[in-house]
Write a protein that holds these residues in place. Structure first.
Motif, mmCIF file in Angstrom:
data_model
loop_
_atom_site.group_PDB
_atom_site.id
_atom_site.type_symbol
_atom_site.label_atom_id
_atom_site.label_comp_id
_atom_site.label_asym_id
_atom_site.label_seq_id
_atom_site.Cartn_x
_atom_site.Cartn_y
_atom_site.Cartn_z
ATOM 1 N N THR A 113 59.371 -62.501 25.486
ATOM 2 C CA THR A 113 60.383 -62.978 24.601
ATOM 3 C C THR A 113 61.822 -62.902 25.059
ATOM 4 N N ALA A 114 62.109 -61.914 25.924
ATOM 5 C CA ALA A 114 63.292 -62.051 26.711
ATOM 6 C C ALA A 114 63.368 -63.351 27.535
ATOM 7 N N ALA A 115 62.486 -63.749 28.303
ATOM 8 C CA ALA A 115 62.412 -64.679 29.095
ATOM 9 C C ALA A 115 62.495 -66.137 28.184
ATOM 10 N N TYR A 116 61.861 -66.166 27.272
ATOM 11 C CA TYR A 116 62.095 -67.391 26.417
ATOM 12 C C TYR A 116 63.632 -67.459 25.687
ATOM 13 N N GLN A 117 63.960 -66.116 25.441
ATOM 14 C CA GLN A 117 65.384 -66.022 24.685
ATOM 15 C C GLN A 117 66.582 -66.647 25.653
ATOM 16 N N ALA A 118 66.316 -66.147 27.052
ATOM 17 C CA ALA A 118 67.075 -66.677 27.936
ATOM 18 C C ALA A 118 66.955 -68.236 27.943
ATOM 19 N N ARG A 119 65.690 -68.800 27.902
ATOM 20 C CA ARG A 119 65.627 -70.430 28.011
ATOM 21 C C ARG A 119 66.212 -70.916 26.967
ATOM 22 N N PHE A 120 66.099 -70.292 25.591
ATOM 23 C CA PHE A 120 66.494 -70.952 24.609
ATOM 24 C C PHE A 120 68.089 -70.893 24.396
ATOM 25 N N MET A 121 68.894 -69.840 25.222
ATOM 26 C CA MET A 121 70.203 -69.836 25.087
ATOM 27 C C MET A 121 70.716 -71.162 25.934
ATOM 28 N N ARG A 122 70.037 -71.403 27.072
ATOM 29 C CA ARG A 122 70.244 -72.746 27.900
ATOM 30 C C ARG A 122 69.977 -73.968 27.054
ATOM 31 N N TYR A 123 68.911 -73.939 26.248
ATOM 32 C CA TYR A 123 68.709 -74.896 25.298
ATOM 33 C C TYR A 123 69.857 -75.308 24.534
ATOM 34 N N LEU A 124 70.355 -74.198 23.751
ATOM 35 C CA LEU A 124 71.286 -74.336 22.878
ATOM 36 C C LEU A 124 72.524 -75.143 23.688
ATOM 37 N N GLU A 125 72.879 -74.687 24.877
ATOM 38 C CA GLU A 125 73.961 -74.813 25.370
ATOM 39 C C GLU A 125 73.788 -76.432 26.307
ATOM 40 N N PHE A 126 72.795 -76.857 26.593
ATOM 41 C CA PHE A 126 72.095 -78.105 27.007
ATOM 42 C C PHE A 126 72.571 -79.358 25.917
ATOM 43 N N ARG A 127 72.232 -78.708 24.571
ATOM 44 C CA ARG A 127 72.360 -79.610 23.337
ATOM 45 C C ARG A 127 73.848 -79.549 22.544
ATOM 46 N N ASP A 128 74.582 -78.917 23.322
ATOM 47 C CA ASP A 128 76.031 -78.530 22.854
ATOM 48 C C ASP A 128 76.111 -77.954 21.392
ATOM 49 N N LEU A 129 74.991 -77.017 21.151
ATOM 50 C CA LEU A 129 75.140 -76.334 19.785
ATOM 51 C C LEU A 129 75.776 -75.115 20.105
ATOM 52 N N LYS A 130 75.767 -74.467 21.261
ATOM 53 C CA LYS A 130 76.569 -73.343 21.622
ATOM 54 C C LYS A 130 77.269 -73.461 23.027
ATOM 55 N N GLN A 131 78.539 -73.001 23.301
ATOM 56 C CA GLN A 131 79.305 -73.126 24.256
ATOM 57 C C GLN A 131 78.840 -72.120 25.382
ATOM 58 N N HIS A 132 78.805 -72.462 26.468
ATOM 59 C CA HIS A 132 78.410 -71.429 27.724
ATOM 60 C C HIS A 132 79.296 -70.589 27.931
ATOM 61 N N GLN A 133 78.958 -69.219 27.826
ATOM 62 C CA GLN A 133 79.812 -68.212 28.050
ATOM 63 C C GLN A 133 79.414 -67.114 28.933
ATOM 64 N N GLY A 134 78.454 -67.627 29.706
ATOM 65 C CA GLY A 134 78.145 -66.760 30.520
ATOM 66 C C GLY A 134 77.285 -65.236 30.370
#
Length: 884
Positions: A201-222
């Motif tokens: 779940t941690a790995a897919y959480q990291a992937r989902f964080m990127r998904y949100l960033e790629f789709r401009d739903l969340k800003q990339h914050q590092g």
């Protein structure tokens, strides 16, 4: 001679030295990139000639970060050691006091081994949520929970009474045994103690964080996702299931910290080998950056003095069973058995009076800090830190390095005193029996430093946040197409769902927030039209021309694609769904995930993750397609679902429905959105879908409430002698059976669409409980009872699932006969008609069961049963489907 074995034989040391000198010269003059380029060219040359050479995937059994590349420690180590000693003590005290006062116990050894790994992270790396930063996400290893509580006590987030209620939650003031957001909704973020679920779940959480960033739903914050794991936990298939995904997608926002204390719950992890070397090879091959933290700073001088390489050789010779044994013994034993094998090694430590100064890397803050700093800096790959520790570190003879220490809930007075002395804690001898909780004085240097570190890193960690605005959802009328009669046009409820999803994707408020998730069955479920419309998410876009590029619904991948296409991977798909369904708390953004899958491979395959989703307070939709044991023609035993609703019913927060008609589905989905995304209830929905095509009627007036509560009348007759109930695909057989009863036997029926037997059962139990606790009040009626008031005759309920599914409402059908028909047994491959006859749930068997119930009640003669058997050609000698 095997060329790979030849590498270990040095027949010409002089030539070897010349090659090494050449590489050293290149390193000095042109740097490592050039040297590695030349090495790669040599390997490529050999591969081109012979093709059978493979390079090493492990490095020597020493620390990855050399001493000369270490950064200085940025904090005050003396103060940190003192404050962290308080936390160690509190973690131990919680468990020992719980054992004395209530006998509920707990775990001491795991946190004892991992304390420095957590301390360095909390003091220097784990960033909390602020007004401008969403915070890092930290997956805590479940058995380490006492240490996290001990730190929260120093932070002022927990008090002594709460610590004393560790593992005593029934009264409402206790602390969960492990990380449980369901039980501590403001504290824990992720349920991790069902081992193996944290890593995936941690790995897919990291992937989902990127998904949100790629789709401009969340800003990339590092932001980073940190997952703390155990080496024994890595034996769970789920632990390594997602590492190829993380490597393939270059998730440099993901950091695994594997606490390699070399012990499982009952013994060594790899007693006859080296688990760190094994993990290094696995992770490196999957594309991860690997950092080994094996030896503490005390070994640095010895390794520097060892010009022969004999110490490194001895480190490799010893297996993990040896290393565990050494830490359960004393310094003299280690001197004799580790160093004593070679006189040269004994000479290395001849002037060392205390061998125990040679600690393992996971207990050295400087080594751990540098590993974390390197992991945070690293770009283009996920990082795994393999940190060697001692399980039960600090427990001394009571359990340090011993096989029994995972089960240890008690420590004797001498062991507690030794623990106090080892970590320099100010506890008087006459207080030791009390085992008091410790924290620095509020105005002390330790308290000021401790609080300043957390202020510098933002808010508290772990902490769960739910401050997110409700969504605006459309009215039911937006699904007008699904509410109308389809006429002669036959569609499946799966197709109805796809159309509902298409409508939602066009909604101005919800469209971008929809997260469709599919495990490589989009075309099976009729979702290929969405490929071009919203695209399939890919971290690299689409680097190829798809084979079906000329077609309307071609396979379109893009960085901002909306569909999460997870491949043949139900565990990964539901992990993505968990990340999306908890986005409201982890990312401050409410997303609406719809995960559609073969119902047979849903709860059955990922039941543990479905349970964890409930613990995590997930909000979203699970769609079990091709549901029922008789709807999927031609597939057979392992594809036919007759029990997913039984499995779903065991998750208390899972609201499950088995609709038959498109309008039922529309009402259920719209209500689910209202409850989860407007009222923000921490529930999730499981809805079964069918691949069988048939005409759908228009929604009758006034049935919405009954659909949601679980049942409503489809048709009634003033002279009804029986109540027929059905759900899903078998409801249409029930309707047909009612017609046969009237045509062939002159018997009238009331027909009920039962959309949720599980919700009816829960309502019934709730009413029973209320009546039990309120004996002097007018008894309440369950919803099933309310529906049946004034209705005549027995109840016959038929579904495409095990009889147990319909049996859920048997206790609430008071005063009348109840007959459940279902599909118990293994699935079969055949036509739908043949399968329904085989499992005895078709219209003829429903008629037969109805006549039998009426005859048993004395309403009709038993000759009517025999007449039905003859009329419908029922084979009374057919094999019981349960025994096939």
């Amino acid at each position: 001679m095997n060329p790979n074995n030849a590498a270990s034989l040095d027949n010409d040391p002089q030539e070897t030295r010349e090659w090494l000198d050449s590489i050293e010269s290149v390193l000095s003059a042109e740097g490592r990139p050039r040297a590695h380029y030349l090495i790669d060219q040599l390997l490529d040359f050999d591969v081109a000639r012979h093709g059978d050479f493979y390079g090493r995937v492990t490095t020597p059994y020493v620390n990855t970060i050399a001493v000369e590349r270490q950064l200085p420690y940025p904090g005050d180590l003396d103060i940190e050691r003192r404050t962290n000693a308080f936390i160690r003590w509190n973690a131990m005290a919680m468990v020992l006091r719980a054992g004395k006062h209530s006998g509920v116990g707990g775990h001491i050894a795991t946190y004892a081994s991992a304390a420095v790994l957590y301390d360095v992270g909390f003091d220097h790396f784990f960033r909390g949520r602020t007004d401008t930063f969403d915070g890092d996400l930290v997956y805590i290893q479940g058995h380490s929970s006492p240490g996290i509580y001990g730190r929260a006590y120093l932070e002022g987030r927990l008090n002594e009474a709460q610590l004393d209620n560790f593992r005593r939650e029934a009264g409402g003031e206790g602390l969960s045994s492990y990380p449980h957001p369901r039980l501590m909704p403001d504290f824990w973020q992720f349920p991790t103690v069902s081992m193996g679920l944290g890593p995936i779940t941690a790995a897919y959480q990291a992937r989902f964080m990127r998904y949100l960033e790629f789709r401009d739903l969340k800003q990339h914050q590092g932001r980073k996702v940190w997952a703390f794991l155990g080496d024994g936990e890595m034996d769970q298939p789920e632990s390594l299931a997602a590492i190829s995904l993380a490597g393939r997608e270059k998730l440099d926002n993901l950091i695994f910290v594997v606490n390699c204390n070399l012990q499982r719950l009952d013994g060594p992890v790899r007693g006859n080998a080296k688990v760190i070397q094994e993990f290094e090879s696995v992770y490196r091959a999957a594309g991860w950056n690997v950092i080994k933290v094996i030896w503490g700073g005390g070994w640095d001088a010895l390794l520097e003095k060892d010009r022969s390489g004999l110490l490194r050789q001895r480190m490799m010779e010893c297996v993990d069973g040896d290393y565990q044994n050494y830490k359960s013994q004393n310094g003299a034993y280690v001197r004799e058995h580790f160093f004593g094998k070679y006189p040269e090694l004994l000479a290395l430590v001849a002037d060392m009076s205390d061998i125990w100064k040679l600690s393992r890397g996971g207990h050295d803050p400087l080594k751990v800090y540098n590993a974390y700093a390197a992991a945070v800096r690293h770009k283009g790959q996920p990082t795994v830190i393999l940190a060697k520790t001692v399980k039960g570190f600090g427990m001394g003879e009571a359990g340090e390095g011993q096989n029994i220490n995972h089960q240890l809930k008690k420590m004797g007075a001498d062991a507690v005193k030794a623990f106090r002395d080892r970590f320099g804690l100010d506890v008087a001898d006459d207080q030791l029996d009390e085992i008091p909780y410790l924290k620095p004085a509020a105005d002390s240097a330790e308290a000021r430093y401790f609080n300043a570190r957390r202020q510098a890193l933002g808010g508290y960690v772990p902490a769960r946040h739910t401050d997110v605005a409700p969504l605006t959802i459309p009215p039911l009328s937006v699904f007008a197409t699904q509410l109308k009669d389809t006429g002669e046009r036959a569609i499946s409820t799966t197709m109805a769902f796809v159309r509902i999803l298409g409508t939602l994707l066009k909604d101005p408020h919800l469209g971008k927030l929809i997260v469709p998730i599919v495990p490589d069955e989009s075309r099976t479920f009729g979702m290929e039209s969405l490929f071009r419309q919203i695209g399939i998410h890919s971290a690299v876009g689409q680097l190829y021309t798809p084979q079906d590029a000329g077609q309307l619904s071609y396979y379109k991948e893009s960085k901002d694609g909306q569909i999460m296409q997870e491949g043949l991977n139900e565990s990964g798909a539901i992990s993505s769904w968990i990340a999306a369904s908890t986005s409201y708390s982890n990312h401050g953004l409410m997303t609406l995930p719809f995960y559609i899958f073969y119902s047979m491979f849903g709860f059955q395959r990922v039941g543990d993750l479905a349970w964890a989703a409930g613990d995590a307070r997930a909000r979203g939709f699970l769609l079990g397609a091709t549901a029922g044991r008789t709807t999927l023609m031609g597939e057979g035993l392992q594809h036919d679902d007759g029990h997913s609703h039984i499995l779903a019913s065991v998750v208390p927060c899972c609201v499950a429905y088995d609709p038959t008609f498109a309008y039922e589905l529309a009402v259920i989905i719209r209500e689910g959105m209202r409850r989860m995304y407007v009222e923000q209830e921490d529930i999730y929905y499981y809805i079964t879908l069918l691949n069988e095509n048939y005409p759908h009627p228009a929604m009758p007036e006034g049935v919405e409430d009954g659909i949601l509560k679980g049942m409503y009348p489809l048709s009634t007759h003033p002279d009804a002698r029986v109540q027929l109930m059905g759900s899903g695909s078998i409801l249409r057989e029930v309707i047909a059976a009612a017609a046969l009863l009237e045509e062939d036997f002159g018997l009238y029926s009331d027909v009920w669409s039962v959309t949720s037997l599980t919700e009816l059962r829960r309502n019934g139990h709730s009413v029973e409980r209320w009546n039990l606790l309120h004996p002097e009040s007018e008894p309440r009626l369950s919803y099933v009872e309310q529906c049946l008031v004034g209705k005549a005759g027995p109840v016959v309920a038929a579904t495409d699932y095990m009889k147990l599914f319909a049996d859920q409402i048997r206790p609430f059908v008071h005063g009348r006969r109840f007959v459940a028909l279902g599909t118990d047994g293994f699935g079969q491959s055949d036509t739908r008609e043949a399968l329904r006859e085989f499992f005895e749930v078709d219209r003829h068997f429903i008629v037969l069961a109805t006549l039998k119930a009426l005859a048993d009640d004395g309403v009709i003669g038993r000759d009517k049963i025999a007449e039905a058997i003859n009329r419908y050609g029922i084979n009374v000698d057919k094999t019981d489907p349960v025994t096939v």
